[in-house]
Structure formats: structure tokens, C-alpha cells
Enzyme design. Structure first.
Site, PDB file in Angstrom:
ATOM      1  N   HIS A  13     116.318  59.106 163.396  1.00  0.00           N
ATOM      2  CA  HIS A  13     117.032  58.631 164.529  1.00  0.00           C
ATOM      3  C   HIS A  13     118.084  57.831 164.067  1.00  0.00           C
ATOM      4  O   HIS A  13     118.043  56.806 163.831  1.00  0.00           O
ATOM      5  CB  HIS A  13     116.413  58.079 165.653  1.00  0.00           C
ATOM      6  CG  HIS A  13     117.426  58.045 166.914  1.00  0.00           C
ATOM      7  ND1 HIS A  13     117.213  58.607 168.195  1.00  0.00           N
ATOM      8  CD2 HIS A  13     118.541  57.082 167.076  1.00  0.00           C
ATOM      9  CE1 HIS A  13     117.894  58.098 169.027  1.00  0.00           C
ATOM     10  NE2 HIS A  13     118.978  57.370 168.363  1.00  0.00           N
ATOM     11  N   HIS A  15     122.546  56.710 163.974  1.00  0.00           N
ATOM     12  CA  HIS A  15     124.149  56.746 164.509  1.00  0.00           C
ATOM     13  C   HIS A  15     124.875  56.718 163.183  1.00  0.00           C
ATOM     14  O   HIS A  15     124.786  55.470 162.502  1.00  0.00           O
ATOM     15  CB  HIS A  15     124.480  55.939 165.270  1.00  0.00           C
ATOM     16  CG  HIS A  15     123.607  56.095 166.817  1.00  0.00           C
ATOM     17  ND1 HIS A  15     124.019  57.153 167.529  1.00  0.00           N
ATOM     18  CD2 HIS A  15     122.384  55.572 166.960  1.00  0.00           C
ATOM     19  CE1 HIS A  15     122.827  57.180 168.642  1.00  0.00           C
ATOM     20  NE2 HIS A  15     122.062  56.433 168.318  1.00  0.00           N
ATOM     21  N   LYS A  99     120.068  66.976 171.211  1.00  0.00           N
ATOM     22  CA  LYS A  99     119.885  65.761 172.057  1.00  0.00           C
ATOM     23  C   LYS A  99     120.156  65.750 173.560  1.00  0.00           C
ATOM     24  O   LYS A  99     121.338  66.075 173.689  1.00  0.00           O
ATOM     25  CB  LYS A  99     120.773  64.529 171.005  1.00  0.00           C
ATOM     26  CG  LYS A  99     120.528  63.270 171.757  1.00  0.00           C
ATOM     27  CD  LYS A  99     119.284  62.616 171.334  1.00  0.00           C
ATOM     28  CE  LYS A  99     119.126  61.305 172.219  1.00  0.00           C
ATOM     29  NZ  LYS A  99     119.276  60.207 171.248  1.00  0.00           N
ATOM     30  N   HIS A 136     116.577  60.827 175.076  1.00  0.00           N
ATOM     31  CA  HIS A 136     116.953  59.596 175.365  1.00  0.00           C
ATOM     32  C   HIS A 136     116.235  59.336 176.683  1.00  0.00           C
ATOM     33  O   HIS A 136     116.716  59.490 177.703  1.00  0.00           O
ATOM     34  CB  HIS A 136     118.566  59.214 175.513  1.00  0.00           C
ATOM     35  CG  HIS A 136     118.541  57.705 175.780  1.00  0.00           C
ATOM     36  ND1 HIS A 136     119.032  56.807 174.951  1.00  0.00           N
ATOM     37  CD2 HIS A 136     118.449  56.962 177.036  1.00  0.00           C
ATOM     38  CE1 HIS A 136     119.218  55.554 175.353  1.00  0.00           C
ATOM     39  NE2 HIS A 136     118.550  55.599 176.422  1.00  0.00           N
ATOM     40  N   HIS A 174     113.168  56.358 170.145  1.00  0.00           N
ATOM     41  CA  HIS A 174     113.000  54.941 170.310  1.00  0.00           C
ATOM     42  C   HIS A 174     112.284  54.381 171.368  1.00  0.00           C
ATOM     43  O   HIS A 174     112.629  53.876 172.256  1.00  0.00           O
ATOM     44  CB  HIS A 174     114.545  54.492 170.307  1.00  0.00           C
ATOM     45  CG  HIS A 174     115.572  54.946 171.002  1.00  0.00           C
ATOM     46  ND1 HIS A 174     115.123  55.516 172.435  1.00  0.00           N
ATOM     47  CD2 HIS A 174     116.634  55.544 170.797  1.00  0.00           C
ATOM     48  CE1 HIS A 174     116.496  56.119 172.754  1.00  0.00           C
ATOM     49  NE2 HIS A 174     117.327  56.059 171.982  1.00  0.00           N
ATOM     50  N   ASP A 247     117.546  54.090 164.792  1.00  0.00           N
ATOM     51  CA  ASP A 247     118.372  54.062 165.776  1.00  0.00           C
ATOM     52  C   ASP A 247     119.481  52.968 165.472  1.00  0.00           C
ATOM     53  O   ASP A 247     120.184  52.253 166.329  1.00  0.00           O
ATOM     54  CB  ASP A 247     117.645  53.758 167.191  1.00  0.00           C
ATOM     55  CG  ASP A 247     118.479  53.820 168.223  1.00  0.00           C
ATOM     56  OD1 ASP A 247     119.664  54.597 168.338  1.00  0.00           O
ATOM     57  OD2 ASP A 247     118.473  53.111 169.406  1.00  0.00           O
TER      58      ASP A 247
END
Ligand code: NCD
Ligand code: ZN
Length: 343
Positions: A13, A15, A99, A136, A174, A247
């Protein structure tokens, strides 16, 4: 123990952003991890296989020379995602998951899902195609206390997905609460979770340590110590349902230190060191390799990596800031010393 060698890990995970930010942060991840599941919350979001392929090419172009790093792409689910896109994703071989952001839940999530039922045809196609759904897992109802949003998601939204699509592979991303750990532990093998390093290392006091600490603000929020302990137990317990997902979420200093600061903690500069610190503190370094390098690959049905990396016990200081385009980035533990260092 002075050195610790493990199979090269993957980050399930992450970004990476785009443009100058991508170029600034990608080398940090590529030096540690063989692969990463790349989040699609760009502006505009990565909603189609075509956009995912183009984003993948930009990531490859930004990689340091001779890097073997492989970005694993994801699609951003919206109310309007067509089931046909799932067929394309499956045949592309490049898209490894979809996602789900509840609309408004976090950074760049305004195009997210407004009503779960709108996605049922796509979720059905994903179940057929055996393409994992990444959640999420927070409700966005402003009436719900911000510290309870994951728990309420687990109580109200998650069962609707897991009961209706019993064969769908799902990753609760997360996880931050004891309730999430309990849910995932009790669920069938197709339900897994990623755990960040920052949720293993910090509780919610870290957001208010001596004043308001913008760089410790992420979503889902840090929680009470009892929850941190539950996460640590899950991550170090050897259960294959729990695996590494940093994350790491870069934001400029300007965006973080604003009156309405952005959510996200940057950990990619020392991700594997942060996890090693958490595992060592729990006396569980023997469980570290499986969590970091095996469980995620097995869940995603990808081969485990064959290369090794070595961490050495060596005190080093994290830079106080890193360049990020025309601004800078404040990494976790900026200016502080870490005990483990990747060789
Ligand atoms: C992430 C980001 O900045 O993109 N922020 C965060 O606090 N984790 C989005 C997300 O994963 O929620
Ligand atoms: Zn994220």
C-alpha cells in the site's frame, strides 16, 4: 544481533503521486522494496486500465537506472466504474487490485463511491475475475466520531461486501483498531489486512505531543495505545492475513502545516527500518520476514522475491526535510536517529 537479512520485501500500500513528487519519492521505495501496490488517488484519479498503464509508464520512466522495482497498478473505483473495465484489468496483467474510497474519506477521494450498491455489478465482476478489492475502511458520516469511523465501517459496510461477495478477495487497508484485527482474524482466508509502520510505532498521543503535530496526522487516525498493541500483536503473530503496507503518503510541508492540513505520513525514506524497530521492540524479529516479504505476495498470488536485503544496527540521523518539487517534505522522525539502517 548486529545485522538482519531478509528476502527483499514488497510494499502492499503506497502513494507515489505523479510528476516532480513522483520523481522525488520513488527512489526511496525502489531501494528497499521489489514491488509496491500503487494507490490510484491521483488528480484526476486512475479510473481505467488505460490510465493505469500510462501511470505505470511514468513510474518506470522516473525510476533510477538499473532499478528492478516493479509497480503493481490499481484502479480507483467510482460509482460509474463499468464491469467491462474489470475484464480489461484482468487481461492487462498490470492491474492487481481495485481501490474503494468512500467519497470524501481521505486525500483525493472526492470521486470515490457514494453508495455501495452502485458498485455491486463491478464487485461481482471482480469476484468472477478474482481481482482483489482494497478498502479504505472508514465511514464518512460527519455524525460519527472520527476515532470510530473504522469500527463503524466494519460493523455496517464491510459485512455487506463480504456476505454478498463471499468469494471476493478483500484487503482492509491500513488497519488501526482492535476491532479490525478481530474482524480480519475471524474472517475466511480471502479477507486480509495491511498494517502501516506508523500505526505500529505511535498512538494518538503523538498527534498532540507538545502541541499539534501536523506530521503525525494521517487517515485513518492514530488510535489509543490498546489499539496499537492489538496491531502489533497481529503483525508479529505470524498470521498470513496481515502484511506490510506502509501507506507512505507524501505531502508538501505547505500542505501539511496549513490551517486545514492534509492527511498523510511520509515513511518511504526508512520504511523497512521503521518496521524493524517495531518488530524488535515486540521481541518478534523472527516473524519479520514473513510479514514483510511473504504474506503479501502469497495473498496477491505473486511469486515471492528471491533477492535479499540486509539491515545493520547502526545509528543514523533522518534528514530534517527532503526536496519535493518546489517545496519540501518532512519525513517521519525528521532530524531524529534510527537504530537500524538498510545496507
Ligand atoms: C493518503 C494520501 O495522502 O493519499 N493519506 C493518508 O492519510 N493515509 C490517503 C489514504 O490512504 O487515506
Ligand atoms: Zn493510503
Amino acid at each position: 544481533m548486529q545485522t538482519f537479512t531478509l528476502t527483499r520485501p514488497d510494499d502492499w500500500h503506497l502513494h507515489l503521486r505523479d510528476g516532480a513528487a513522483l520523481a522525488a519519492v520513488l527512489p526511496h521505495t525502489a531501494r528497499q522494496f521489489a514491488r509496491a501496490i500503487v494507490m490510484p488517488n491521483l488528480r484526476p484519479p486512475v479510473t481505467t486500465v488505460e490510465l493505469a498503464e500510462a501511470y505505470r509508464r511514468r513510474i518506470l520512466a522516473a525510476l533510477p537506472a538499473n532499478s528492478g522495482f516493479e509497480p503493481l497498478m490499481t484502479l480507483y473505483l467510482t460509482d460509474n466504474t463499468a464491469p467491462g473495465e474489470i475484464t480489461l484489468a484482468q487481461s492487462s496483467g498490470r492491474v492487481h487490485a481495485v481501490k474503494y474510497y468512500p467519497a470524501g474519506a481521505t486525500t483525493n477521494s472526492d470521486s470515490g463511491v457514494t453508495r455501495l450498491e452502485r458498485c455491486f455489478p463491478v464487485l461481482e465482476a471482480m469476484e468472477q475475475a478474482d481481482l482483489p478489492l482494497l478498502l479504505h475502511g472508514e465511514v464518512t458520516d460527519p455524525e460519527v466520531d472520527v476515532f470510530d469511523r473504522e469500527k463503524v465501517f466494519i460493523d455496517t459496510v464491510l459485512p455487506q461486501i463480504t456476505q454478498r461477495f463471499a468469494g471476493l478477495r478483500v484487503v482492509l487497508e491500513h488497519v488501526t483498531t482492535r476491532e479490525a484485527v478481530q474482524y480480519v482474524t475471524a474472517a475466511p482466508a480471502n479477507i486480509a489486512a495491511t498494517v502501516t509502520a506508523h500505526h505500529l510505532l505511535m498512538n494518538r498521543n503523538a498527534m498532540f505531543q507538545g502541541g499539534i503535530r501536523a506530521h503525525h496526522y494521517c487517515l485513518p487516525l492514530l488510535k489509543r495505545e490498546a489499539h496499537r498493541r492489538a496491531l502489533l500483536q497481529a503483525a508479529t503473530g505470524g498470521n498470513p492475513k496481515f502484511f506490510l503496507g506502509s501507506d507512505s503518503a507524501p505531502h508538501s510541508r505547505r500542505d501539511k502545516e496549513a490551517p486545514c492540513g492534509h492527511a498523510g505520513i511520509y515513511t518511504a525514506h526508512a520504511a523497512i527500518e521503521f518496521y524493524a524497530e517495531a518488530f524488535e521492540a515486540a521481541g518478534a524479529l523472527d516473524k519479520f520476514e514473513a510479514f514483510a516479504s511473504f504474506h503479501g505476495a502469497d495473498f496477491y498470488r505473486l511469486p515471492r522475491n528471491s533477492e535479499k536485503i540486509t539491515l545493520r544496527r547502526e545509528s543514523w540521523q533522518v534528514q530534517s526535510s527532503l526536496a519535493l518539487g518546489d517545496d519540501e517534505l518532512v519525513p517521519l522522525r525528521a532530524g531524529e536517529r534510527l537504530a537500524w539502517r538498510l545496507q
